[in-house]
Design an enzyme around this catalytic site. Sequence first.
Site, mmCIF file in Angstrom:
data_model
loop_
_atom_site.group_PDB
_atom_site.id
_atom_site.type_symbol
_atom_site.label_atom_id
_atom_site.label_comp_id
_atom_site.label_asym_id
_atom_site.label_seq_id
_atom_site.Cartn_x
_atom_site.Cartn_y
_atom_site.Cartn_z
ATOM 1 N N ASN A 32 0.577 -0.933 0.366
ATOM 2 C CA ASN A 32 -0.232 0.202 -0.052
ATOM 3 C C ASN A 32 0.920 1.417 0.111
ATOM 4 O OD1 ASN A 32 1.202 -0.223 3.138
ATOM 5 N ND2 ASN A 32 -1.066 0.033 4.070
ATOM 6 N N SER A 34 1.982 2.596 2.304
ATOM 7 C CA SER A 34 2.182 3.576 3.484
ATOM 8 C C SER A 34 3.717 3.791 3.245
ATOM 9 C CB SER A 34 1.359 2.722 4.225
ATOM 10 O OG SER A 34 1.727 1.810 4.679
ATOM 11 N N ASP A 58 -4.244 -1.632 0.059
ATOM 12 C CA ASP A 58 -3.828 -2.004 1.202
ATOM 13 C C ASP A 58 -4.901 -3.261 1.397
ATOM 14 O OD1 ASP A 58 -4.577 -2.568 4.197
ATOM 15 O OD2 ASP A 58 -4.463 0.030 3.734
ATOM 16 N N LYS A 85 5.403 -2.081 11.903
ATOM 17 C CA LYS A 85 6.330 -2.620 13.150
ATOM 18 C C LYS A 85 7.283 -1.754 13.562
ATOM 19 C CE LYS A 85 9.772 -1.261 9.762
ATOM 20 N NZ LYS A 85 11.115 -2.088 9.206
ATOM 21 N N SER A 125 8.583 -13.232 14.564
ATOM 22 C CA SER A 125 10.060 -11.544 14.824
ATOM 23 C C SER A 125 10.439 -11.945 16.333
ATOM 24 C CB SER A 125 9.517 -10.461 15.665
ATOM 25 O OG SER A 125 10.343 -9.216 15.987
ATOM 26 N N TYR A 150 3.090 -4.255 19.224
ATOM 27 C CA TYR A 150 3.615 -4.769 17.971
ATOM 28 C C TYR A 150 3.952 -6.126 17.958
ATOM 29 C CZ TYR A 150 7.383 -6.121 15.221
ATOM 30 O OH TYR A 150 8.422 -6.882 14.206
ATOM 31 N N LYS A 154 2.510 -9.667 16.805
ATOM 32 C CA LYS A 154 3.427 -11.429 16.016
ATOM 33 C C LYS A 154 3.221 -12.600 16.810
ATOM 34 C CE LYS A 154 5.508 -9.084 12.975
ATOM 35 N NZ LYS A 154 5.204 -9.302 11.826
ATOM 36 N N ARG A 231 22.533 -7.170 20.820
ATOM 37 C CA ARG A 231 21.087 -7.700 19.867
ATOM 38 C C ARG A 231 22.268 -8.751 18.943
ATOM 39 N NH1 ARG A 231 18.607 -6.300 23.029
ATOM 40 N NH2 ARG A 231 16.979 -4.189 23.004
ATOM 41 N N PRO A 296 12.418 2.870 27.825
ATOM 42 C CA PRO A 296 12.255 2.262 27.886
ATOM 43 C C PRO A 296 11.245 1.004 26.954
ATOM 44 C CG PRO A 296 11.058 4.439 28.271
ATOM 45 C CD PRO A 296 12.248 3.852 27.803
ATOM 46 N N ASP A 298 12.834 -1.968 26.175
ATOM 47 C CA ASP A 298 13.783 -2.648 25.607
ATOM 48 C C ASP A 298 14.400 -3.657 26.956
ATOM 49 O OD1 ASP A 298 14.347 -0.950 23.122
ATOM 50 O OD2 ASP A 298 15.953 -0.025 23.900
HETATM 51 N N1 UFG Z 1 19.329 1.611 20.664
HETATM 52 C C1 UFG Z 1 20.024 2.878 20.780
HETATM 53 N N2 UFG Z 1 20.509 4.334 19.976
HETATM 54 C C2 UFG Z 1 19.583 4.259 19.298
HETATM 55 C C3 UFG Z 1 18.008 3.095 19.272
HETATM 56 C C4 UFG Z 1 18.765 2.288 19.434
HETATM 57 O O1 UFG Z 1 21.265 2.999 22.067
HETATM 58 O O2 UFG Z 1 19.154 5.588 18.928
HETATM 59 C C5 UFG Z 1 19.672 0.851 20.810
HETATM 60 C C6 UFG Z 1 18.339 -0.131 21.541
HETATM 61 O O3 UFG Z 1 17.662 0.030 22.613
HETATM 62 C C7 UFG Z 1 18.761 -1.534 21.391
HETATM 63 C C8 UFG Z 1 19.647 -1.615 20.357
HETATM 64 O O4 UFG Z 1 20.575 0.015 19.984
HETATM 65 O O5 UFG Z 1 19.299 -1.974 22.857
HETATM 66 C C9 UFG Z 1 19.043 -2.407 18.983
HETATM 67 O O6 UFG Z 1 17.840 -1.393 18.879
HETATM 68 P P1 UFG Z 1 16.412 -1.431 17.693
HETATM 69 O O7 UFG Z 1 15.923 -0.070 18.040
HETATM 70 O O8 UFG Z 1 17.800 -1.411 16.287
HETATM 71 O O9 UFG Z 1 16.074 -3.092 17.656
HETATM 72 P P2 UFG Z 1 15.446 -3.618 18.617
HETATM 73 O O10 UFG Z 1 16.338 -4.712 19.097
HETATM 74 O O11 UFG Z 1 14.595 -2.293 19.634
HETATM 75 O O12 UFG Z 1 13.901 -4.109 17.749
HETATM 76 C C10 UFG Z 1 13.999 -5.093 16.953
HETATM 77 C C11 UFG Z 1 13.327 -4.401 16.220
HETATM 78 C C12 UFG Z 1 11.487 -4.294 16.509
HETATM 79 C C13 UFG Z 1 11.469 -6.233 17.054
HETATM 80 C C14 UFG Z 1 12.879 -6.256 18.889
HETATM 81 C C15 UFG Z 1 12.922 -7.609 19.212
HETATM 82 O O13 UFG Z 1 13.306 -3.698 15.016
HETATM 83 O O14 UFG Z 1 10.464 -5.045 15.692
HETATM 84 O O15 UFG Z 1 14.333 -6.079 17.473
HETATM 85 O O16 UFG Z 1 14.017 -7.329 20.135
HETATM 86 F F1 UFG Z 1 10.101 -6.471 18.230
#
Ligand code: UFG
Length: 344
Positions: A32, A34, A58, A85, A125, A150, A154, A231, A296, A298
């Site tokens: 779509n 978006s 959509d 997401k 995910s 979110y 999933k 991660r 918050p 994480d």
């Molecule tokens: N981080 C920072 N600074 C930023 C952005 C992220 O320090 O500006 C850190 C986050 O705290 C985390 C790591 O980098 O420790 C990875 O963060 P991301 O936002 O890149 O990824 P996430 O692990 O939070 O999220 C991803 C996907 C989501 C999914 C999730 C599952 O984006 O869709 O993994 O754990 F749900």
Amino acid sequence: MKILVTGGTGYIGSHTAVELQLQGFEVVIVDNLSNSHADVVDRIEEITNIRPEFHQFDLIDREKTKSFFAGHPDLDGIIHFAAFKAVGESMADPLMYYRNNLDSLINILQGMKDNGLKNLVFSSSCTVYGQPDELPVKETSPIKEAWSPYGNTKQMSEQIIRFAVEAYGLKTIALRYFNPIGSHDSALIGELPLGVPNNLVPFITQTAIGLRQSLNVFGSDYDTPDGTAVRDYIHVVDLAMAHVVAVNRMISASGKSDFEIFNLGTGNGFSVLEVIKSFEKVSGESLNYKIVGRRPGDVEKVWADTSFANQELGWKAQKSLDEMMGSAWKWEQALADKKSSNKH
Ligand code: UFG
């Protein structure tokens, strides 16, 4: 073999459309737009010399989805990427997330049922695990209470699919992605976050290119070797290739059951500071960043046990962290070049 790729102009969808076409599949994209652009279809054509069929609508629109499926009774498989997401956005508007992510899935399953289509690959995910008790996390680990709407969509999607598979005789592979990063080597497709990126790697590359002042590193007091969160980062092309393997597995009926689940990660955990160091090494740039409080929602640390995917799919992620960061940087630079040539 004809494969429907929903969300095929998006980040992971576009990379998967490329790999499918390179391996001889015919691709039909529904999106779509978006959170993506129509010219991604041109880029896919540029990389593969084949233009995928493209439909803009959509999938939460029941009638449109119904008539799309009625007009495509010859699909050999469906890869369903199209979904919202962003964790934070889902906290602010949960109903938007449930409606979008669940209605579209239900409409697709209905289309499959009505037209006798069998094979679905679903984008799941690692968020379904929350903070696992044991690492690396296995597919059999318990699904914990969701941390965000979110993540909940999933979890619910996997359950909806499980019952639909049983009732309607479908075959599904759910792929639980860890943290996809990087872009295609051609730098013609990649991640295009709208506005301020939420995710770490686009924030790093946008800071380095001068679009953002400084990166906030969220938290340095986690129980990890350097105190920052860990991660499992996986190159988006490695991830895309796993989808081709999954589609082949379903079409050749070589799965062990009709509903299979695989972790897609590298099996290695890297901290935020390790990601920054890798970026600085491969780019030669020094990144402006500061340590701030935790974000918050994480989790502290998560990485995949990939042995099931490695053995059963015969697939293994190939790219190192440095290669991932190198490709993310190449993509950001290509975007900057495009912007400046548009100005002239
Ligand atoms: N981080 C920072 N600074 C930023 C952005 C992220 O320090 O500006 C850190 C986050 O705290 C985390 C790591 O980098 O420790 C990875 O963060 P991301 O936002 O890149 O990824 P996430 O692990 O939070 O999220 C991803 C996907 C989501 C999914 C999730 C599952 O984006 O869709 O993994 O754990 F749900």
